[in-house]
Design a protein around this motif. Structure first.
Motif, PDB file in Angstrom:
ATOM      1  N   LEU A 163       0.826  -1.206   0.000  1.00 54.07           N
ATOM      2  CA  LEU A 163       0.000   0.000   0.000  1.00 54.07           C
ATOM      3  C   LEU A 163       0.863   1.260   0.000  1.00 54.07           C
ATOM      4  CD1 LEU A 163      -2.816   1.213   0.017  1.00 54.07           C
ATOM      5  CD2 LEU A 163      -2.813   1.004   2.513  1.00 54.07           C
ATOM      6  N   VAL A 164       1.948   1.250   0.757  1.00 55.54           N
ATOM      7  CA  VAL A 164       2.875   2.389   0.764  1.00 55.54           C
ATOM      8  C   VAL A 164       3.437   2.596  -0.638  1.00 55.54           C
ATOM      9  CG1 VAL A 164       5.110   3.224   1.625  1.00 55.54           C
ATOM     10  CG2 VAL A 164       3.453   2.215   3.208  1.00 55.54           C
ATOM     11  N   ALA A 165       3.852   1.516  -1.286  1.00 53.59           N
ATOM     12  CA  ALA A 165       4.389   1.613  -2.643  1.00 53.59           C
ATOM     13  C   ALA A 165       3.317   2.121  -3.603  1.00 53.59           C
ATOM     14  CB  ALA A 165       4.925   0.262  -3.094  1.00 53.59           C
ATOM     15  N   PHE A 166       2.089   1.579  -3.481  1.00 54.31           N
ATOM     16  CA  PHE A 166       0.975   2.009  -4.333  1.00 54.31           C
ATOM     17  C   PHE A 166       0.737   3.507  -4.183  1.00 54.31           C
ATOM     18  CE2 PHE A 166      -3.549   2.850  -5.007  1.00 54.31           C
ATOM     19  CZ  PHE A 166      -3.739   2.300  -6.262  1.00 54.31           C
ATOM     20  N   ARG A 167       0.710   3.977  -2.958  1.00 54.14           N
ATOM     21  CA  ARG A 167       0.448   5.396  -2.701  1.00 54.14           C
ATOM     22  C   ARG A 167       1.550   6.295  -3.236  1.00 54.14           C
ATOM     23  NH1 ARG A 167      -2.107   4.734   3.323  1.00 54.14           N
ATOM     24  NH2 ARG A 167      -4.213   4.243   2.612  1.00 54.14           N
ATOM     25  N   SER A 168       2.771   5.771  -3.356  1.00 48.67           N
ATOM     26  CA  SER A 168       3.841   6.591  -3.912  1.00 48.67           C
ATOM     27  C   SER A 168       3.605   6.873  -5.395  1.00 48.67           C
ATOM     28  CB  SER A 168       5.209   5.939  -3.692  1.00 48.67           C
ATOM     29  OG  SER A 168       5.380   4.820  -4.521  1.00 48.67           O
ATOM     30  N   PHE A 169       2.806   6.044  -6.054  1.00 46.36           N
ATOM     31  CA  PHE A 169       2.427   6.274  -7.447  1.00 46.36           C
ATOM     32  C   PHE A 169       1.113   7.042  -7.552  1.00 46.36           C
ATOM     33  CE2 PHE A 169       5.397   2.802  -8.088  1.00 46.36           C
ATOM     34  CZ  PHE A 169       6.008   3.132  -9.285  1.00 46.36           C
ATOM     35  N   ASP A 170       0.167   6.754  -6.671  1.00 44.93           N
ATOM     36  CA  ASP A 170      -1.173   7.346  -6.722  1.00 44.93           C
ATOM     37  C   ASP A 170      -1.143   8.759  -6.144  1.00 44.93           C
ATOM     38  OD1 ASP A 170      -3.912   7.739  -6.965  1.00 44.93           O
ATOM     39  OD2 ASP A 170      -4.395   6.563  -5.177  1.00 44.93           O
ATOM     40  N   LYS A 171      -0.545   9.666  -6.876  1.00 45.31           N
ATOM     41  CA  LYS A 171      -0.304  11.030  -6.391  1.00 45.31           C
ATOM     42  C   LYS A 171      -1.593  11.808  -6.132  1.00 45.31           C
ATOM     43  CE  LYS A 171       4.184  10.843  -6.573  1.00 45.31           C
ATOM     44  NZ  LYS A 171       4.968  10.751  -5.366  1.00 45.31           N
ATOM     45  N   ASP A 172      -2.637  11.555  -6.923  1.00 45.70           N
ATOM     46  CA  ASP A 172      -3.877  12.315  -6.736  1.00 45.70           C
ATOM     47  C   ASP A 172      -4.843  11.640  -5.763  1.00 45.70           C
ATOM     48  OD1 ASP A 172      -4.908  10.199  -8.221  1.00 45.70           O
ATOM     49  OD2 ASP A 172      -5.587  11.444  -9.890  1.00 45.70           O
ATOM     50  N   SER A 225      -6.624   9.035  -6.006  1.00 44.90           N
ATOM     51  CA  SER A 225      -7.880   8.621  -6.621  1.00 44.90           C
ATOM     52  C   SER A 225      -8.190   7.152  -6.359  1.00 44.90           C
ATOM     53  CB  SER A 225      -7.816   8.852  -8.137  1.00 44.90           C
ATOM     54  OG  SER A 225      -6.825   8.002  -8.710  1.00 44.90           O
ATOM     55  N   GLY A 226      -7.201   6.409  -5.887  1.00 46.61           N
ATOM     56  CA  GLY A 226      -7.387   4.980  -5.681  1.00 46.61           C
ATOM     57  C   GLY A 226      -6.957   4.150  -6.873  1.00 46.61           C
ATOM     58  N   THR A 227      -6.480   4.838  -7.907  1.00 40.83           N
ATOM     59  CA  THR A 227      -5.937   4.148  -9.077  1.00 40.83           C
ATOM     60  C   THR A 227      -4.670   4.871  -9.521  1.00 40.83           C
ATOM     61  OG1 THR A 227      -7.253   5.470 -10.626  1.00 40.83           O
ATOM     62  CG2 THR A 227      -8.196   3.344  -9.916  1.00 40.83           C
ATOM     63  N   ILE A 228      -3.857   4.151 -10.277  1.00 39.87           N
ATOM     64  CA  ILE A 228      -2.610   4.723 -10.808  1.00 39.87           C
ATOM     65  C   ILE A 228      -2.774   4.857 -12.316  1.00 39.87           C
ATOM     66  CG2 ILE A 228      -0.131   4.400 -11.084  1.00 39.87           C
ATOM     67  CD1 ILE A 228      -0.259   2.524  -8.624  1.00 39.87           C
ATOM     68  N   GLU A 276      -6.416   2.168 -15.923  1.00 41.14           N
ATOM     69  CA  GLU A 276      -5.606   2.513 -14.764  1.00 41.14           C
ATOM     70  C   GLU A 276      -5.404   1.262 -13.914  1.00 41.14           C
ATOM     71  OE1 GLU A 276      -7.477   5.862 -12.844  1.00 41.14           O
ATOM     72  OE2 GLU A 276      -6.733   7.217 -14.402  1.00 41.14           O
ATOM     73  N   ILE A 277      -4.486   1.357 -12.949  1.00 46.01           N
ATOM     74  CA  ILE A 277      -4.194   0.217 -12.081  1.00 46.01           C
ATOM     75  C   ILE A 277      -4.726   0.511 -10.689  1.00 46.01           C
ATOM     76  CG2 ILE A 277      -2.379  -1.184 -11.036  1.00 46.01           C
ATOM     77  CD1 ILE A 277      -0.624  -0.476 -13.448  1.00 46.01           C
ATOM     78  N   GLY A 278      -5.689  -0.310 -10.235  1.00 45.73           N
ATOM     79  CA  GLY A 278      -6.194  -0.221  -8.872  1.00 45.73           C
ATOM     80  C   GLY A 278      -5.267  -0.979  -7.927  1.00 45.73           C
ATOM     81  N   PHE A 279      -5.550  -0.873  -6.638  1.00 45.10           N
ATOM     82  CA  PHE A 279      -4.672  -1.489  -5.653  1.00 45.10           C
ATOM     83  C   PHE A 279      -4.573  -3.004  -5.838  1.00 45.10           C
ATOM     84  CE2 PHE A 279      -3.896  -3.326  -1.368  1.00 45.10           C
ATOM     85  CZ  PHE A 279      -2.588  -2.917  -1.251  1.00 45.10           C
ATOM     86  N   GLU A 280      -5.684  -3.687  -6.035  1.00 45.78           N
ATOM     87  CA  GLU A 280      -5.633  -5.142  -6.209  1.00 45.78           C
ATOM     88  C   GLU A 280      -4.890  -5.524  -7.481  1.00 45.78           C
ATOM     89  OE1 GLU A 280      -6.211  -7.402  -3.924  1.00 45.78           O
ATOM     90  OE2 GLU A 280      -6.760  -5.753  -2.596  1.00 45.78           O
ATOM     91  N   GLU A 281      -5.046  -4.728  -8.527  1.00 45.66           N
ATOM     92  CA  GLU A 281      -4.289  -4.971  -9.754  1.00 45.66           C
ATOM     93  C   GLU A 281      -2.798  -4.739  -9.509  1.00 45.66           C
ATOM     94  OE1 GLU A 281      -7.569  -3.701 -13.126  1.00 45.66           O
ATOM     95  OE2 GLU A 281      -6.550  -2.121 -11.982  1.00 45.66           O
ATOM     96  N   PHE A 282      -2.477  -3.736  -8.709  1.00 48.31           N
ATOM     97  CA  PHE A 282      -1.088  -3.450  -8.347  1.00 48.31           C
ATOM     98  C   PHE A 282      -0.492  -4.626  -7.583  1.00 48.31           C
ATOM     99  CE2 PHE A 282       2.102  -1.382  -5.554  1.00 48.31           C
ATOM    100  CZ  PHE A 282       2.854  -0.702  -6.498  1.00 48.31           C
ATOM    101  N   ARG A 283      -1.238  -5.151  -6.614  1.00 48.73           N
ATOM    102  CA  ARG A 283      -0.765  -6.314  -5.853  1.00 48.73           C
ATOM    103  C   ARG A 283      -0.564  -7.515  -6.775  1.00 48.73           C
ATOM    104  NH1 ARG A 283      -3.642  -7.748  -0.468  1.00 48.73           N
ATOM    105  NH2 ARG A 283      -1.763  -9.005  -0.367  1.00 48.73           N
ATOM    106  N   ALA A 284      -1.508  -7.723  -7.678  1.00 48.88           N
ATOM    107  CA  ALA A 284      -1.368  -8.838  -8.621  1.00 48.88           C
ATOM    108  C   ALA A 284      -0.158  -8.633  -9.527  1.00 48.88           C
ATOM    109  CB  ALA A 284      -2.643  -8.972  -9.451  1.00 48.88           C
ATOM    110  N   MET A 285       0.069  -7.380  -9.923  1.00 46.21           N
ATOM    111  CA  MET A 285       1.222  -7.067 -10.767  1.00 46.21           C
ATOM    112  C   MET A 285       2.514  -7.446 -10.058  1.00 46.21           C
ATOM    113  SD  MET A 285       2.543  -3.331 -11.969  1.00 46.21           S
ATOM    114  CE  MET A 285       2.972  -2.901 -10.280  1.00 46.21           C
TER     115      MET A 285
END
Length: 97
Positions: free
Chosen positions: A21-30, A32-35, A71-80
């Motif tokens: 989640l920390v890594a995801f948030r470093s990309f999700d600058k706005d 929005s819950g997606t990258i 866009e990439i959501g959190f679950e997609e990010f985890r799967a990635m």
């Protein structure tokens, strides 16, 4: 940033959901819950990486974008990151190609 350094040093197969989640948030600058492709490009540029073409990033996002929203959501990010699988990284492979 220290947390990003720790996340980078952790084997992806052992990365906790919290670290992910920390890594995801470093990309999700706005927040929005997606990258978006633009957010990925911005992070790579800020980190001094060579500019990756928008087309290449769209292709990479497409490999991970299971719901087709562009866009990439959190679950997609985890799967990635393949948190629960063998550790291959489709996005990294697509960007490196």
């Amino acid at each position: 940033e220290y947390t990003e350094f720790l996340a980078a040093m952790t084997p992806l197969s052992k990365m906790s959901a919290e670290a992910c989640l920390v890594a995801f948030r470093s990309f999700d600058k706005d927040r929005s819950g997606t990258i978006s492709v633009e957010e990925i490009q911005r992070v790579f540029t800020q980190d001094g990486a060579d500019k990756i073409s928008t087309d290449r990033l769209k292709e990479a996002v497409g490999c991970c974008d299971t719901d087709g929203d562009g866009e990439i959501g959190f679950e997609e990010f985890r799967a990635m990151l393949n948190i629960s699988n063998e550790g291959s990284i489709p996005l990294q492979a697509a960007v490196a190609a």
